[in-house]
Design a protein around this motif. Structure first.
Motif, PDB file in Angstrom:
ATOM      1  N   PRO A 131       1.227  -1.542   0.018  1.00  0.00           N
ATOM      2  CA  PRO A 131       0.145   0.191  -0.431  1.00  0.00           C
ATOM      3  C   PRO A 131       0.725   1.539   0.189  1.00  0.00           C
ATOM      4  O   PRO A 131       0.092   2.104  -0.933  1.00  0.00           O
ATOM      5  CB  PRO A 131      -1.588  -0.006   1.513  1.00  0.00           C
ATOM      6  N   TYR A 132       2.201   1.520   0.393  1.00  0.00           N
ATOM      7  CA  TYR A 132       2.658   2.211   0.650  1.00  0.00           C
ATOM      8  C   TYR A 132       3.582   3.171  -0.598  1.00  0.00           C
ATOM      9  O   TYR A 132       3.453   3.672  -0.495  1.00  0.00           O
ATOM     10  CB  TYR A 132       3.782   2.476   1.478  1.00  0.00           C
ATOM     11  N   GLN A 133       3.837   1.664  -0.874  1.00  0.00           N
ATOM     12  CA  GLN A 133       4.045   1.910  -2.915  1.00  0.00           C
ATOM     13  C   GLN A 133       3.132   2.188  -3.700  1.00  0.00           C
ATOM     14  O   GLN A 133       3.378   2.865  -4.297  1.00  0.00           O
ATOM     15  CB  GLN A 133       5.269   0.361  -3.305  1.00  0.00           C
ATOM     16  N   LEU A 134       2.236   1.708  -3.783  1.00  0.00           N
ATOM     17  CA  LEU A 134       1.583   2.094  -4.490  1.00  0.00           C
ATOM     18  C   LEU A 134       0.586   3.623  -4.325  1.00  0.00           C
ATOM     19  O   LEU A 134       0.090   4.559  -5.071  1.00  0.00           O
ATOM     20  CB  LEU A 134       0.096   1.670  -4.032  1.00  0.00           C
ATOM     21  N   PHE A 135       0.491   4.231  -2.705  1.00  0.00           N
ATOM     22  CA  PHE A 135       0.577   5.528  -2.432  1.00  0.00           C
ATOM     23  C   PHE A 135       1.966   5.935  -3.382  1.00  0.00           C
ATOM     24  O   PHE A 135       1.194   6.977  -4.085  1.00  0.00           O
ATOM     25  CB  PHE A 135       0.495   5.436  -1.066  1.00  0.00           C
ATOM     26  N   GLN A 136       2.423   6.403  -3.347  1.00  0.00           N
ATOM     27  CA  GLN A 136       3.901   6.672  -3.274  1.00  0.00           C
ATOM     28  C   GLN A 136       3.515   7.294  -5.524  1.00  0.00           C
ATOM     29  O   GLN A 136       3.430   8.010  -5.867  1.00  0.00           O
ATOM     30  CB  GLN A 136       5.209   6.139  -3.605  1.00  0.00           C
ATOM     31  N   LEU A 137       3.575   5.940  -5.973  1.00  0.00           N
ATOM     32  CA  LEU A 137       3.178   5.829  -7.146  1.00  0.00           C
ATOM     33  C   LEU A 137       2.095   6.455  -7.825  1.00  0.00           C
ATOM     34  O   LEU A 137       2.343   7.756  -8.563  1.00  0.00           O
ATOM     35  CB  LEU A 137       2.982   4.459  -7.669  1.00  0.00           C
ATOM     36  N   HIS A 138       1.191   5.884  -7.049  1.00  0.00           N
ATOM     37  CA  HIS A 138      -0.553   7.293  -7.222  1.00  0.00           C
ATOM     38  C   HIS A 138      -0.299   8.644  -6.895  1.00  0.00           C
ATOM     39  O   HIS A 138      -0.373   9.906  -7.216  1.00  0.00           O
ATOM     40  CB  HIS A 138      -1.216   7.003  -6.759  1.00  0.00           C
ATOM     41  N   LEU A 139       0.785   9.051  -6.194  1.00  0.00           N
ATOM     42  CA  LEU A 139       0.681  10.426  -5.673  1.00  0.00           C
ATOM     43  C   LEU A 139       1.502  11.255  -6.493  1.00  0.00           C
ATOM     44  O   LEU A 139       0.988  12.150  -7.042  1.00  0.00           O
ATOM     45  CB  LEU A 139       1.902  10.847  -4.328  1.00  0.00           C
ATOM     46  N   GLN A 140       2.531  10.537  -7.190  1.00  0.00           N
ATOM     47  CA  GLN A 140       3.432  10.937  -8.327  1.00  0.00           C
ATOM     48  C   GLN A 140       2.602  11.253  -9.675  1.00  0.00           C
ATOM     49  O   GLN A 140       2.891  12.101 -10.387  1.00  0.00           O
ATOM     50  CB  GLN A 140       4.892   9.917  -8.793  1.00  0.00           C
ATOM     51  N   ARG A 141       1.535  10.306  -9.316  1.00  0.00           N
ATOM     52  CA  ARG A 141       0.332  10.118 -11.622  1.00  0.00           C
ATOM     53  C   ARG A 141      -0.201  11.584 -10.914  1.00  0.00           C
ATOM     54  O   ARG A 141      -0.760  12.252 -11.827  1.00  0.00           O
ATOM     55  CB  ARG A 141      -0.088   9.421 -11.527  1.00  0.00           C
ATOM     56  N   ILE A 142      -0.813  11.931  -9.884  1.00  0.00           N
ATOM     57  CA  ILE A 142      -1.511  12.865  -9.419  1.00  0.00           C
ATOM     58  C   ILE A 142      -0.888  13.959  -9.590  1.00  0.00           C
ATOM     59  O   ILE A 142      -1.368  14.971  -9.785  1.00  0.00           O
ATOM     60  CB  ILE A 142      -2.185  12.894  -8.081  1.00  0.00           C
ATOM     61  N   LEU A 143       0.104  14.593  -8.829  1.00  0.00           N
ATOM     62  CA  LEU A 143       1.109  15.777  -9.106  1.00  0.00           C
ATOM     63  C   LEU A 143       1.427  15.558 -10.503  1.00  0.00           C
ATOM     64  O   LEU A 143       1.475  16.887 -10.764  1.00  0.00           O
ATOM     65  CB  LEU A 143       2.264  15.575  -7.813  1.00  0.00           C
ATOM     66  N   LYS A 144       1.431  14.727 -11.183  1.00  0.00           N
ATOM     67  CA  LYS A 144       2.226  14.962 -12.825  1.00  0.00           C
ATOM     68  C   LYS A 144       1.036  15.641 -13.355  1.00  0.00           C
ATOM     69  O   LYS A 144       0.922  16.659 -14.326  1.00  0.00           O
ATOM     70  CB  LYS A 144       2.589  13.907 -13.645  1.00  0.00           C
ATOM     71  N   PHE A 145      -0.510  15.269 -13.400  1.00  0.00           N
ATOM     72  CA  PHE A 145      -1.338  15.783 -13.945  1.00  0.00           C
ATOM     73  C   PHE A 145      -2.003  16.743 -13.430  1.00  0.00           C
ATOM     74  O   PHE A 145      -2.326  17.323 -14.448  1.00  0.00           O
ATOM     75  CB  PHE A 145      -2.611  14.574 -13.271  1.00  0.00           C
ATOM     76  N   ARG A 146      -1.675  16.938 -11.888  1.00  0.00           N
ATOM     77  CA  ARG A 146      -2.116  18.094 -12.062  1.00  0.00           C
ATOM     78  C   ARG A 146      -0.840  19.358 -12.803  1.00  0.00           C
ATOM     79  O   ARG A 146      -1.441  20.587 -13.029  1.00  0.00           O
ATOM     80  CB  ARG A 146      -1.924  19.083 -10.392  1.00  0.00           C
ATOM     81  N   ARG A 147       0.265  19.112 -12.659  1.00  0.00           N
ATOM     82  CA  ARG A 147       1.027  19.696 -13.419  1.00  0.00           C
ATOM     83  C   ARG A 147       0.439  19.864 -14.793  1.00  0.00           C
ATOM     84  O   ARG A 147      -0.093  20.930 -15.518  1.00  0.00           O
ATOM     85  CB  ARG A 147       2.669  19.066 -13.401  1.00  0.00           C
ATOM     86  N   ASP A 148       0.366  18.986 -15.586  1.00  0.00           N
ATOM     87  CA  ASP A 148      -0.081  19.186 -16.699  1.00  0.00           C
ATOM     88  C   ASP A 148      -1.829  19.570 -17.324  1.00  0.00           C
ATOM     89  O   ASP A 148      -1.847  20.898 -18.170  1.00  0.00           O
ATOM     90  CB  ASP A 148      -1.027  17.699 -17.822  1.00  0.00           C
ATOM     91  N   LEU A 149      -2.495  19.766 -16.424  1.00  0.00           N
ATOM     92  CA  LEU A 149      -3.334  20.868 -16.062  1.00  0.00           C
ATOM     93  C   LEU A 149      -3.498  22.253 -16.116  1.00  0.00           C
ATOM     94  O   LEU A 149      -4.153  23.073 -16.744  1.00  0.00           O
ATOM     95  CB  LEU A 149      -4.238  20.533 -14.558  1.00  0.00           C
ATOM     96  N   ILE A 150      -2.104  22.783 -15.580  1.00  0.00           N
ATOM     97  CA  ILE A 150      -1.880  23.526 -15.295  1.00  0.00           C
ATOM     98  C   ILE A 150      -1.426  24.031 -16.710  1.00  0.00           C
ATOM     99  O   ILE A 150      -2.221  25.373 -17.290  1.00  0.00           O
ATOM    100  CB  ILE A 150      -0.744  24.076 -14.159  1.00  0.00           C
ATOM    101  N   THR A 151      -0.063  23.769 -17.243  1.00  0.00           N
ATOM    102  CA  THR A 151       0.226  23.602 -18.190  1.00  0.00           C
ATOM    103  C   THR A 151      -0.993  23.621 -19.801  1.00  0.00           C
ATOM    104  O   THR A 151      -0.777  24.597 -21.001  1.00  0.00           O
ATOM    105  CB  THR A 151       1.293  22.841 -19.211  1.00  0.00           C
ATOM    106  N   LYS A 152      -2.245  22.961 -19.685  1.00  0.00           N
ATOM    107  CA  LYS A 152      -3.202  23.088 -20.669  1.00  0.00           C
ATOM    108  C   LYS A 152      -3.778  24.032 -20.482  1.00  0.00           C
ATOM    109  O   LYS A 152      -4.553  24.411 -21.705  1.00  0.00           O
ATOM    110  CB  LYS A 152      -3.383  21.554 -20.740  1.00  0.00           C
TER     111      LYS A 152
END
Length: 113
Positions: A37-58
């Motif tokens: 669950p810890y590894q899954l959280f870290q991976l998911h958090l990275q993806r969510i933050l990347k998605f946020r950066r992509d939203l800001i760019t777009k």
């Protein structure tokens, strides 16, 4: 087994690796080790933050929550599911309801380990 299809439904919310497991089983391969669950959280958090950066760019003119606000809103539901059924999960869920920053979320998940 002779079945034509199968439904996964909500199982994928708490175990997003279920698709890789089913694919491996159908192909006669060994079932991959799923992350903790810890590894899954870290991976998911990275993806969510990347998605946020992509939203800001777009959409640079849109109001998009801070990283802390965006991540805490998006991650709460998933964290409840990732840790469901583990010893101490109820206390962990209680702690998550008051967390509003990524740092606090990471500490709570780290402390759960």
């Amino acid at each position: 087994t002779g079945v034509d299809s199968l439904m996964i439904g909500r199982a994928a919310m708490s175990n997003p690796y279920i698709f890789a497991e089913i694919k491996a089983a159908l192909q006669g391969q060994s079932i991959p080790v799923k992350p903790s669950p810890y590894q899954l959280f870290q991976l998911h958090l990275q993806r969510i933050l990347k998605f946020r950066r992509d939203l800001i760019t777009k959409f640079p003119n849109d109001r998009i929550s801070s990283e802390d606000g965006f991540a805490s809103i998006k991650m709460h539901v998933h964290l409840f599911r990732y840790f469901n059924g583990l010893p101490g999960a109820a206390q962990f869920r209680g702690k998550l309801t008051s967390i509003r920053t990524i740092a606090d979320m990471q500490k709570a998940v780290q402390d759960f380990k």
